[in-house]
Design an enzyme around this catalytic site. Structure first.
Site, mmCIF file in Angstrom:
data_model
loop_
_atom_site.group_PDB
_atom_site.id
_atom_site.type_symbol
_atom_site.label_atom_id
_atom_site.label_comp_id
_atom_site.label_asym_id
_atom_site.label_seq_id
_atom_site.Cartn_x
_atom_site.Cartn_y
_atom_site.Cartn_z
ATOM 1 N N GLU A 124 0.824 -1.222 0.000
ATOM 2 C CA GLU A 124 0.000 0.000 0.000
ATOM 3 C C GLU A 124 0.854 1.265 0.000
ATOM 4 O OE1 GLU A 124 -3.658 0.380 -0.015
ATOM 5 O OE2 GLU A 124 -2.662 2.213 -0.661
ATOM 6 N N LYS A 200 5.549 4.358 -9.978
ATOM 7 C CA LYS A 200 4.220 4.326 -9.366
ATOM 8 C C LYS A 200 3.128 4.134 -10.419
ATOM 9 C CE LYS A 200 5.775 7.031 -5.407
ATOM 10 N NZ LYS A 200 6.057 8.391 -4.942
ATOM 11 N N GLY A 297 6.643 11.371 3.111
ATOM 12 C CA GLY A 297 6.890 11.789 4.490
ATOM 13 C C GLY A 297 6.845 10.597 5.422
HETATM 14 N N1 HSE Z 1 10.228 10.554 -3.037
HETATM 15 C C1 HSE Z 1 8.874 10.124 -2.998
HETATM 16 C C2 HSE Z 1 7.979 11.308 -3.265
HETATM 17 C C3 HSE Z 1 8.572 9.491 -1.685
HETATM 18 O O1 HSE Z 1 8.473 12.448 -3.165
HETATM 19 O O2 HSE Z 1 6.811 11.156 -3.586
HETATM 20 C C4 HSE Z 1 7.224 8.831 -1.603
HETATM 21 O O3 HSE Z 1 7.129 7.746 -2.483
#
Ligand code: HSE
Length: 405
Positions: A124, A200, A297
């Site tokens: 998740e 992603k 975060g």
């Molecule tokens: N480096 C990623 C971002 C961390 O800034 O979204 C979270 O996946």
């Protein structure tokens, strides 16, 4: 008492320990038993941390301990995280992870391995930080066909773009602040060049369409080429420049890409600022659903990791149906030239040039941004037709951005 192990005690790993400690009472109630961190695997020692005595440096200590039922992998990077995940699954341990690089590159194989062994592999926290998106796509949206997924998937770049827009901050200062806040990857090139968002969007494409595409094979552009021309144009047109990961099916094939878009104010994504992520899922039955929240975060991401831990530990006897992802073959992927959308062009020139550009693109939608620069928004056209129209006009745009309607 249920024993678990944490792999990687950086921002998210230490955040996971913090969530487990802070919310121990409710987590114990929800799991039916207390969850205890037996081991923390890291290269470093943490003598001043209350859990410093749990640190080990050898993965085999964890793999060979039958008391450890679950491993939370938050090491980042593909290697050795992939090898450790595989070994943990083979050893019959459930694995949860925030590691999008491993899920994007090896998810198909690891899910299949977990299914064969009869354990879970949940991720998740790999997309959208703390936002529930993976589980809703697998469960709540299961009766829908996914028409498209478009989203701000990287908190660091959204934070930088927001700072540049609101405060006129310099790119490098805004990046430094994102790093200080624990948003950025160890190597922030992955954020600013769009690679993190690419990982992603391929995970979301795999959830939507059951096909796992290598993040290296999709068209990926980050925010390093964004200038004040882009932001001034978006401001004048009433919208924002956002780094968007997008996937949809084009004539049965899968299109996935990451690039900066012009997002008009009518799209709720244009109002997603700072470190927040916003993911619009368009479906055939529900219509559009927007998932919004902290996209990076320490504690937001750790909260999603712990949600996966609770999910597994509270359903230990239930058989879980893990998604089956097929590895993409070239024939599964759409030609990027077939991607159709409206496009926003900025040109240098006079009103006569503007007439020429409008005619070439078949639109009346033209706005002067300054006395000598004008923006034209095309109707929906494929990338192929749009490129041909511009070539035939003889005009050279300062930039072109797809529009997220
Ligand atoms: N480096 C990623 C971002 C961390 O800034 O979204 C979270 O996946």
């Amino acid at each position: 008492m249920i024993q678990i192990a944490i792999l990687g005690f950086g921002v998210v790993g230490s955040g996971t320990a913090e969530v487990l400690t802070e919310n121990k009472k409710l987590i114990t109630e929800r799991c039916g038993e207390e969850v205890s961190i037996k081991y923390i695997l890291d290269l470093r020692d943490f003598p001043d941390h209350p859990l410093g005595n749990r640190v080990v440096h050898d993965i085999n200590v964890i793999l060979s301990d039958p008391e450890v039922v679950l491993v939370a992998e938050m090491m980042g990077g593909s290697h050795p995280a992939y090898e450790f995940t595989k070994a943990a699954l083979e050893a019959g341990k459930h694995v949860v992870t925030s590691n999008k690089e491993v899920v994007a590159n090896f998810g198909a194989e690891l899910l299949s391995l977990a299914g064969r062994v009869g354990v879970s592999y949940l991720f998740e926290a790999s997309v959208g930080g703390g936002i529930p998106i993976i589980r809703p796509m697998q469960t709540d949206l299961a009766s829908n066909q996914i028409l498209s997924v478009s989203g701000i998937l990287n908190g660091t770049t959204n934070f930088i773009l927001t700072k540049m827009k609101r405060e006129g901050a310099a790119f490098s200062d805004a990046l430094k602040e994102a790093q200080k806040n624990g948003y950025a990857e160890a190597n922030p090139t992955a954020d600013v060049e769009g690679l993190d968002a690419a990982r992603k969007i391929v995970i979301l494409a795999a959830l939507a369409y059951g096909v796992s595409i290598s993040p290296d094979s999709i068209s990926t552009e980050g925010i390093t080429r964004i200038t004040s021309d882009h932001t001034a144009t978006a401001d004048k047109l009433g919208g924002a420049v956002k780094l968007i990961g997008h996937t949809e099916r084009i004539r049965g094939k899968i299109y996935a890409a990451v690039s900066p878009y012009f997002v008009p104010a009518s799209n709720p994504i244009s109002h997603v600022d700072d470190v927040f992520n916003g993911i619009l899922v368009d479906t055939d039955m529900l219509g559009r659903a927007l998932f919004y929240g902290a996209g990076a975060g320490k504690l937001p991401t750790a909260s999603a990791v712990v949600a996966d831990i609770i999910d597994i530990l509270s359903h230990r006897t239930a058989e879980r149906r893990l998604p089956k992802w097929k590895r993409a073959e070239p024939a599964d992927l759409a030609d990027t030239a077939d991607y159709a959308c409206r496009r926003c062009y900025l040109f240098d020139g006079c009103p006569k040039c503007a007439e020429k550009a409008k005619k070439a693109l078949g639109t009346e939608d033209c706005t002067f941004i300054t006395d000598t620069k004008f923006a034209v928004i095309s109707p929906v056209m494929t990338a192929r037709d749009a490129a041909l129209a511009i070539e035939q006009s003889g005009l050279t745009p300062i930039f072109v951005l797809p529009v997220l309607d």
